[in-house]
Design a protein around this motif. Structure first.
Motif, PDB file in Angstrom:
ATOM      1  N   ALA A 158       0.846  -1.200   0.000  1.00 18.06           N
ATOM      2  CA  ALA A 158       0.000   0.000   0.000  1.00 18.06           C
ATOM      3  C   ALA A 158       0.875   1.240   0.000  1.00 18.06           C
ATOM      4  N   GLN A 159       0.242   2.365  -0.307  1.00 18.79           N
ATOM      5  CA  GLN A 159       0.884   3.665  -0.139  1.00 18.79           C
ATOM      6  C   GLN A 159       0.165   4.415   0.968  1.00 18.79           C
ATOM      7  N   ASP A 160       0.936   5.064   1.812  1.00 19.80           N
ATOM      8  CA  ASP A 160       0.408   5.714   3.004  1.00 19.80           C
ATOM      9  C   ASP A 160      -0.503   6.886   2.655  1.00 19.80           C
ATOM     10  N   SER A 161      -1.348   7.231   3.617  1.00 18.73           N
ATOM     11  CA  SER A 161      -2.190   8.416   3.471  1.00 18.73           C
ATOM     12  C   SER A 161      -1.462   9.680   3.909  1.00 18.73           C
ATOM     13  N   GLU A 162      -0.442   9.524   4.735  1.00 18.33           N
ATOM     14  CA  GLU A 162       0.260  10.669   5.312  1.00 18.33           C
ATOM     15  C   GLU A 162       1.607  10.896   4.630  1.00 18.33           C
ATOM     16  N   SER A 200       0.995  15.465   7.127  1.00 20.70           N
ATOM     17  CA  SER A 200      -0.267  15.841   6.496  1.00 20.70           C
ATOM     18  C   SER A 200      -0.995  14.598   6.034  1.00 20.70           C
ATOM     19  N   GLU A 201      -2.254  14.476   6.426  1.00 18.84           N
ATOM     20  CA  GLU A 201      -3.076  13.346   6.008  1.00 18.84           C
ATOM     21  C   GLU A 201      -3.828  13.733   4.738  1.00 18.84           C
ATOM     22  N   GLY A 202      -3.347  13.219   3.605  1.00 18.53           N
ATOM     23  CA  GLY A 202      -3.997  13.473   2.329  1.00 18.53           C
ATOM     24  C   GLY A 202      -3.537  14.711   1.602  1.00 18.53           C
ATOM     25  N   GLY A 203      -2.683  15.524   2.216  1.00 23.67           N
ATOM     26  CA  GLY A 203      -2.279  16.767   1.578  1.00 23.67           C
ATOM     27  C   GLY A 203      -1.593  16.570   0.237  1.00 23.67           C
ATOM     28  N   TYR A 204      -0.776  15.543   0.140  1.00 24.58           N
ATOM     29  CA  TYR A 204      -0.069  15.267  -1.117  1.00 24.58           C
ATOM     30  C   TYR A 204      -1.069  14.997  -2.240  1.00 24.58           C
ATOM     31  N   TYR A 205      -2.085  14.195  -1.950  1.00 23.98           N
ATOM     32  CA  TYR A 205      -3.017  13.771  -2.989  1.00 23.98           C
ATOM     33  C   TYR A 205      -3.965  14.888  -3.411  1.00 23.98           C
ATOM     34  N   GLU A 206      -4.074  15.918  -2.606  1.00 28.31           N
ATOM     35  CA  GLU A 206      -4.962  17.036  -2.939  1.00 28.31           C
ATOM     36  C   GLU A 206      -4.281  18.062  -3.835  1.00 28.31           C
ATOM     37  N   ARG A 207      -2.985  17.834  -4.133  1.00 28.53           N
ATOM     38  CA  ARG A 207      -2.260  18.715  -5.045  1.00 28.53           C
ATOM     39  C   ARG A 207      -2.412  18.242  -6.486  1.00 28.53           C
ATOM     40  N   PRO A 230       6.648  12.047  -1.946  1.00 32.52           N
ATOM     41  CA  PRO A 230       5.383  11.300  -1.912  1.00 32.52           C
ATOM     42  C   PRO A 230       5.234  10.527  -0.615  1.00 32.52           C
ATOM     43  N   PRO A 231       4.016  10.164  -0.258  1.00 32.70           N
ATOM     44  CA  PRO A 231       3.811   9.295   0.911  1.00 32.70           C
ATOM     45  C   PRO A 231       4.564   7.980   0.739  1.00 32.70           C
ATOM     46  N   ALA A 232       4.986   7.424   1.857  1.00 34.24           N
ATOM     47  CA  ALA A 232       5.774   6.199   1.827  1.00 34.24           C
ATOM     48  C   ALA A 232       4.944   5.024   1.315  1.00 34.24           C
TER      49      ALA A 232
END
Length: 624
Positions: A315-319, A327-334, A344-346
């Motif tokens: 899996a890939q992390d949410s944080e 940040s929880e989800g901040g990467y994916y909201e970009r 990127p998340p680990a």
């Protein structure tokens, strides 16, 4: 640094190695220590991409005062649920006696003999929303252990007895459901559709909303599309709704774990191998096929989750870290440009055997269907990596590996079935008999002629010694159950001509659970999908090339016979050379008997309804 966790093959355990808690990994050593000290055991179960597991770790397990309280009064065990699913399932079943709100992190208190006597999930550092603080829970358990031990023993005995009774409750051994019963099960499932937002659930309910890919794949079977088209349309609408929602990552591809709202918004931002492998098949089988969605998922699997050694990470992390903070989800909201500036998340690089089987099968099918030889190559790389690393010295599968180091955790029934099914799909895509022979060996190791499933070497040895185990389950979680996976692999062997005995094995695996499956189809999608496969007359298409074309050349020709065959919604579509066809036949796969290239031309053999038509060399003669 806790060397016991730092040397683990689990990224989740490694992440806790720096806690001040004197953690033990799962094993007999921890229970021996508890017996020596006369203290209870606190078992903490989670996984590396679990957001609330991260939160509890920061709030409690990183806190020196909490760690001191744990070390003084307990022996603490940290378990990766993905590495030890049997442990997780057993303690989850026990936890249901104490709380209706099950999930992870899972916190279970057990006696030194391994019998659970209290459980919960996330506990905050201070009382919150009616939940006691974790240190309050620890103090209460310590007090009960020293002052009311007889009550603890009585509770532990009652839980152990209830688990034993659940395991002993044998399901009714009925026959397989017929086409009409399966069509009705599909309609029952379709009735649970959220009519406003798609998918399953009450549009007004606040509960999390999951894709439930196992159920969607059942609705997409040929039998359901022919006999209950209105139910099959539910799966198409669900995929369309998810693909148009924030649950789908349109930048890097793939889907997040679940949405917290009924309209698929506010996702929980983990991206799991299990979900995306199954949703790749859902996208391929949608009507109309969602090639754009499939390509996004395949890209995520290959470009993000595939590890340097070839296997797919869990899996890939949410944080992730953004501007020095978690940040929880901040990467994916970009958007794509903003993501390029961030780490990127680990990725949890743990290579889980069965989950890799799901991805191997999905990529092999997608690569053939969409003419992407590179996806088939990625599936092959992963299969070779799993077979090289996730086998112990005795030739038995292990559950997982990390950085090409195998775990000590035993493989499950689902690992054997899912890997075998994936290898069969890869064998069909590449023409390589060896993958099918290995799949046959895996199925033979787990199912006898009577269809009784068993894991080679037995289950988890610690649980077995303690007499604690999870109820036998044929229902699905976020992946196909062990019974359904093994039945799918057995059915796949039958379709490839390995013999009617394998169809019989599949039937005997499914039959005891048929009544439960047809009455509760949302929980048994994978089992119903295999039952639907067996209930319909099969269609098998074999294309034989006269020479030695490379897979890339076959896949790249959109007008060739192979491309025409792969566009057919058959149960088996395989492209082989003349030499490979002979190898399959020699290995005992009768589907390939006497099949060769005619007049030096690629030749297609179309077998349906238990009869084979005359071979053809013109793609126009292959009728969908």
């Amino acid at each position: 640094m806790n060397s016991r966790l730092a040397e683990s093959t689990s990224p989740y355990l490694r992440a806790h190695a720096g806690n001040p808690v004197a953690w033990f990994p799962w094993g007999e050593e921890a229970f021996d220590e508890a017996r020596r000290r006369g203290v209870p055991v606190m078992v903490s179960i989670g996984y590396s991409t679990c957001h609330w597991c991260h939160v509890m770790a920061r709030e409690s397990f990183d806190d020196p005062a909490t760690a001191a309280q744990l070390d003084a009064g307990f022996v603490s065990i940290k378990v990766d649920r993905e590495e030890h699913p049997e442990v997780d399932a057993a303690y989850m079943a026990a936890a249901s006696a104490f709380t209706a709100h099950l999930g992870w992190p899972l916190t279970v208190f057990v006696t030194p003999e391994g019998r659970p006597f209290y459980a919960g999930t996330y506990f905050p550092p201070e009382p919150r929303a009616g939940i006691p603080a974790f240190r309050q829970v620890l103090a209460a358990v310590e007090e009960a252990w020293t002052e009311r031990r007889d009550q603890i023993d009585a509770t532990a005995d009652a839980v152990a007895e209830a688990l034993a009774e659940a395991r002993a409750a044998a399901p009714a051994d009925g026959g397989l459901p017929g086409p009409d019963a399966l069509a009705e099960a599909a309609r029952v499932l379709a009735a649970r559709e959220d009519p406003r937002h798609g998918g399953f659930g009450d549009p007004a309910a606040p509960a999390p909303k999951f894709p439930v890919a196992t159920a969607l794949r059942f609705l997409q079977t040929r039998l359901v599309r022919e006999r209950a088209a209105e139910a099959a349309a539910v799966a198409d609408r669900a995929l369309a709704a998810m693909a148009a929602s924030p649950l789908r990552d349109t930048v890097e591809g793939g889907f997040f774990r679940y949405a917290t709202r009924p309209d698929w918004t506010v996702p929980h931002f983990e991206r799991m191998l299990t979900d995306n492998a199954q949703l790749l098949d859902v996208a391929l089988d949608a009507s109309p096929s969602r090639e754009d969605v499939a390509r996004g998922i395949a890209g995520f699997l290959v470009e993000v989750l595939q590890q340097p050694g070839g296997g797919f990470g869990a899996a890939q992390d949410s944080e992730s870290w953004i501007d020095g903070a978690r940040s929880e989800g901040g990467y994916y909201e970009r958007d794509a440009a903003a993501r390029a500036t961030l780490d990127p998340p680990a990725v949890d690089g743990k290579v889980v055997t069965g989950w890799n089987g799901l991805a191997i099968g999905a990529l092999a099918r997608a690569g053939g269907r969409l003419g992407e030889a590179s996806w088939i190559a990625s599936a092959r790389w992963a299969a070779d990596a799993v077979l090289e690393t996730n086998l112990d010295a005795d030739g038995r599968l292990v559950r997982a590996s990390l950085d090409e180091v195998p775990s000590r955790a035993h493989a499950t029934l689902a690992d054997h079935g899912q890997l075998a099914a994936g290898l069969l799909a890869l064998a069909a895509a590449t023409g390589e008999t060896a993958y099918a022979v290995t799949a046959r060996r895996l199925v033979d190791a787990c199912a006898d002629a009577a269809g009784r499933p068993s894991v080679p070497g037995g289950g988890d040895p610690v649980l077995s010694q303690q007499g604690i185990a999870a109820p036998d389950a044929a229902s699905d979680g976020d992946e196909p159950s062990g019974v359904a996976s093994l039945a799918e692999a057995a059915a796949g062997l039958w379709l490839l001509g390995a013999g009617d005995g394998y169809r019989a094995v599949a039937e005997r695996l499914l039959a005891p659970h048929s009544a439960a499956a047809t009455s509760q189809p949302l929980a048994y999608g994978a089992l119903l999908r295999v039952a639907a496969l067996l209930a319909a007359a099969p269609r098998q298409v074999v294309v034989v090339h006269p020479g030695e074309p490379r897979a890339a050349e076959i896949a790249a020709d959109p007008r060739g016979l192979a491309a025409a065959a792969r566009a057919i919604p058959a149960d088996v579509v395989t492209v082989v050379t003349s030499a490979q066809a002979a190898e399959w036949a020699a290995a005992g796969f009768a589907l390939f008997d006497d099949k060769g290239a005619r007049d030096g031309l690629p030749t297609a053999y179309d077998c349906r309804d238990f009869a084979c038509r005359l071979p053809v060399t013109d793609p126009a003669d292959l009728v969908p």
